[in-house]
Every structure is written in C-alpha cells, then in structure tokens.
Design an enzyme around this catalytic site. Structure first.
Site, PDB file in Angstrom:
ATOM      1  N   ASP A  83      -4.632  34.603 -36.425  1.00 34.67           N
ATOM      2  CA  ASP A  83      -5.121  33.913 -35.310  1.00 34.67           C
ATOM      3  C   ASP A  83      -6.443  34.011 -34.740  1.00 34.67           C
ATOM      4  O   ASP A  83      -7.165  35.120 -35.156  1.00 34.67           O
ATOM      5  CB  ASP A  83      -4.151  34.804 -33.966  1.00 34.67           C
ATOM      6  CG  ASP A  83      -4.265  34.069 -32.567  1.00 34.67           C
ATOM      7  OD1 ASP A  83      -4.423  32.918 -32.700  1.00 34.67           O
ATOM      8  OD2 ASP A  83      -3.971  34.733 -31.850  1.00 34.67           O
ATOM      9  N   GLU A 142      -9.678  24.321 -33.976  1.00 33.91           N
ATOM     10  CA  GLU A 142      -9.726  24.215 -32.361  1.00 33.91           C
ATOM     11  C   GLU A 142     -10.944  23.435 -31.941  1.00 33.91           C
ATOM     12  O   GLU A 142     -11.982  23.366 -32.468  1.00 33.91           O
ATOM     13  CB  GLU A 142     -10.121  25.661 -31.632  1.00 33.91           C
ATOM     14  CG  GLU A 142      -9.945  25.493 -30.124  1.00 33.91           C
ATOM     15  CD  GLU A 142      -9.753  26.844 -29.563  1.00 33.91           C
ATOM     16  OE1 GLU A 142      -9.115  27.886 -29.831  1.00 33.91           O
ATOM     17  OE2 GLU A 142     -10.507  26.906 -28.315  1.00 33.91           O
ATOM     18  N   HIS A 189      -6.696  32.866 -22.169  1.00 31.37           N
ATOM     19  CA  HIS A 189      -5.742  33.823 -22.979  1.00 31.37           C
ATOM     20  C   HIS A 189      -5.901  34.950 -21.603  1.00 31.37           C
ATOM     21  O   HIS A 189      -6.430  34.973 -20.630  1.00 31.37           O
ATOM     22  CB  HIS A 189      -6.697  34.453 -23.913  1.00 31.37           C
ATOM     23  CG  HIS A 189      -6.888  33.344 -25.101  1.00 31.37           C
ATOM     24  ND1 HIS A 189      -8.095  33.054 -25.715  1.00 31.37           N
ATOM     25  CD2 HIS A 189      -5.965  33.052 -25.732  1.00 31.37           C
ATOM     26  CE1 HIS A 189      -7.559  32.174 -26.751  1.00 31.37           C
ATOM     27  NE2 HIS A 189      -6.386  32.253 -26.816  1.00 31.37           N
TER      28      HIS A 189
HETATM   29 ZN   LIG Z   1      -5.619  31.921 -28.733  1.00 26.07          ZN
END
Ligand SMILES: [Zn+2]
Length: 349
Positions: A83, A142, A189
């Site tokens: 991640d 991303e 987040h």
């Molecule tokens: Zn994330």
C-alpha cells in the site's frame, strides 16, 4: 493456493461486477481476522501492508504470516499488496520480498508528503510498471492527491484540495500502463474524513463516474474508504475513549462506485476502530485481566465481523471459487505477449 496476482483478482471482479476489499495488516491477529471472514463469506481477498506496517512488523514476518494464510486457507485467492509505495525502491523491495502487487503512489514525492508534478508521477510509475510487469506483478498508480495522513504518509489537508482531473486520468493510464488506478474524489485517510454525512459537495462521485466513462475497462481504486460507523465509535467512547464525532464514506456510495468501475476498496480505519473498541471494553469491564489473549480474541472477532460485512457489501462474497489462479510466471508471460493488456480502453468524451 499460492498467492495470486492482484490483476487476475481484479479482472475477475470486473467480470463479476463486484468490488474487492483491500484490508491493511500489521500483525498476525489482523491477518487471521481477514482470513476467517474470507472463509466465512467465501471471498477472494487483498491483504495489504503499508510502509509503516512493514516497518512495525518487520516485513518478513508479514510475508510469512500471509504465506501461512495461503496454506491454511487453500480455497481463498489472496493477493499481497504494498500500500502506498513512495518510491521505485520501496516497490522493488516489496516485489523482491514476494508481494504480488504494489502501489506506486507517485502523486506525492518520495517524502510521502509533498505533491509531485504530473510528469514526475508518470515517470516513476512507468518505471515501476516496467520492473513489475516483467516479473508478473500488478501495479496500482494514483492520480490526484488524497486528503489526510495515515502511517506518516499523506499530504494532509482536505480531500478536496487535489481532486483527480478525468483528462489527466486518461493520459496517466495511457502513459503508465498501470493495472489499477487510485483516484482522488474527496476522501481522506484516517478516522476524520468528513464533519457531517458527506454529500456531493465533499464526496465527488460525479468525478468518479466521469472517469469511469472515459476509462470503462480500467480498475478504479477507492482509498480512505472506511465508513467509520457510529456504533464502532460509540463502543470506544463508551469505554473511556475520546473520539470526536466523525463521518466516513457511506457504504451506499462505495456501492455506487462499484457499479462504476471501482474494483478495489481500501479499508483500514473501520478495523482499527473495531479492534480498539473490543480491547477497551474488556479492560474497562475486567480491569483485573492481564492475559493479552483475553482482549486479543474479542478484538480479532470484532475485526472479523467488520471485514465479513464489508465483503458482503462489496459483493466479493461467494466468489472465492470462481477461478483457478494463474501462476505469477504465466502472468508475466501475459504482459509480455500482450494477452494481458496494459493499454486502457479510452472512450470519447
Ligand atoms: Zn490509501
């Protein structure tokens, strides 16, 4: 079953029209909770570790724990995912350790805090894709920048600061060849995502839908997608915690995303809340207890309950036995001979 390619897992999810939860782990109990939930609901699953988790646990421990899971639950396809890799080196080390998928988050510079330029993002992501695909490993990129900070990673600020531009998403997918694309649509987040139930002014599902229209075959990823349910907050506060009132991403919005190309849904905070609530309850009600198993067992059960619920809500439940895993070596061949496409299908505006 051996660990599987996340690309295969997401391709299958696209065929079946469902999403797959990607749950973060730092220790054995979290892995056990996820695997029990996967068995209970017969779900394929993505287990992911952040840089912080790799450091906290020592990543070899995590790798071997996940290998143990693949032995103990042979009926469950498991992809092991890095991640928010912050650099080529982080992704390379994950691949060398045995992860079957990596995220190169080039939306931020290697410090994991400063937003990078579009060109820098394309360049580092492309480099990871070349290295990874040669070895049969999946890459998530991303575009746009998420809000908040988790495990020391993130630009901070609001999720609305750097919403993904659909045209840039198309160009990014074309130039990098990523297998999955994380987009920024207003989520953050951590636990404090929204200060009221989110509506279209803060959660940009319209942007997600616009991106899916342009990139109909690209697997989209929703980060910061814990729902932060009130009952989990309440348990913590009832037993001595001091969480401020907060809202996450409602499950029905995630389901709308899944109907519009979202195949991977990242969930961490909900599990953290469930674990902490269960531990607080035991220690509050029975302050004489000191055997960690007395609170780790209920904590593990509380997390299993949340994970199983999400697996059902995301639609992955019941799909564990749908397909035979393709070996990572054969996935590498697929990238090489073009049978696994890395050119996105782009629809006209
Ligand atoms: Zn994330």
């Amino acid at each position: 079953m051996p660990l599987v390619s996340m690309r295969q897992l997401l391709d299958e999810a696209a065929k079946g029209g469902y999403g797959v939860g990607a749950f973060n782990v730092n220790d054995m109990e979290q892995i056990q909770a996820i695997m029990e939930a996967a068995r209970e609901t017969r779900s394929p699953v993505i287990i992911q570790a952040s840089r912080g988790a790799r450091q906290f646990a020592q990543d070899r421990y995590l790798y071997h724990l996940i290998l143990a899971a693949s032995e103990l639950y042979p009926e469950i396809p498991i992809a092991m995912h890095q991640d928010h890799g912050n650099s080529f080196e982080t992704c390379k080390s994950a691949i060398e350790l045995g992860f079957t998928s990596v995220m190169m988050d080039g939306s931020l510079k290697a410090d994991g805090k400063t937003p990078s330029s579009f060109e820098e993002n394309v360049e580092v992501t492309r480099k990871v894709v070349d290295f990874a695909h040669e070895r049969g490993i999946t890459v998530e990129g991303e575009i746009g920048v998420l809000g908040g900070v988790e495990d020391g990673h993130g630009a901070g600020g609001s999720g609305l600061d750097h919403i993904t531009d659909p045209d840039q998403a198309v160009e990014f997918a074309e130039r990098t060849g990523v297998d999955a694309l994380a987009i920024a649509i207003g989520t953050s987040h951590g636990a404090y995502k929204f200060n009221k139930k989110p509506d279209g002014s803060v959660l940009k599902m319209d942007v997600l839908i616009a991106i899916h229209k342009r990139l109909p075959n690209t697997h989209l990823v929703m980060h910061g997608s814990s729902s932060v349910p009130k009952d989990l907050q309440d348990i913590i506060n009832q037993y001595g915690g001091k969480l401020k009132e907060t809202w996450g991403v409602p499950v029905e919005e995630i389901q709308l995303g899944i109907r519009n190309g979202v195949r991977k849904v990242n969930v961490d905070t909900d599990n953290r809340l469930a674990i902490t609530g269960a531990i607080r309850k035991v220690l509050w009600e029975s302050p004489e207890k000191f055997d960690p198993r007395d609170y780790m067992k209920p904590a593990r059960e509380a997390m299993q309950k949340v994970v199983a619920l999400r697996m059902t809500q995301f639609g992955q439940a019941g799909h564990a036995g749908d397909y035979t895993p393709v070996s990572i070596a054969d996935i590498a061949k697929g990238y090489k001979d073009g049978s696994l496409s890395t050119r996105p299908l782009v629809a006209a505006k």
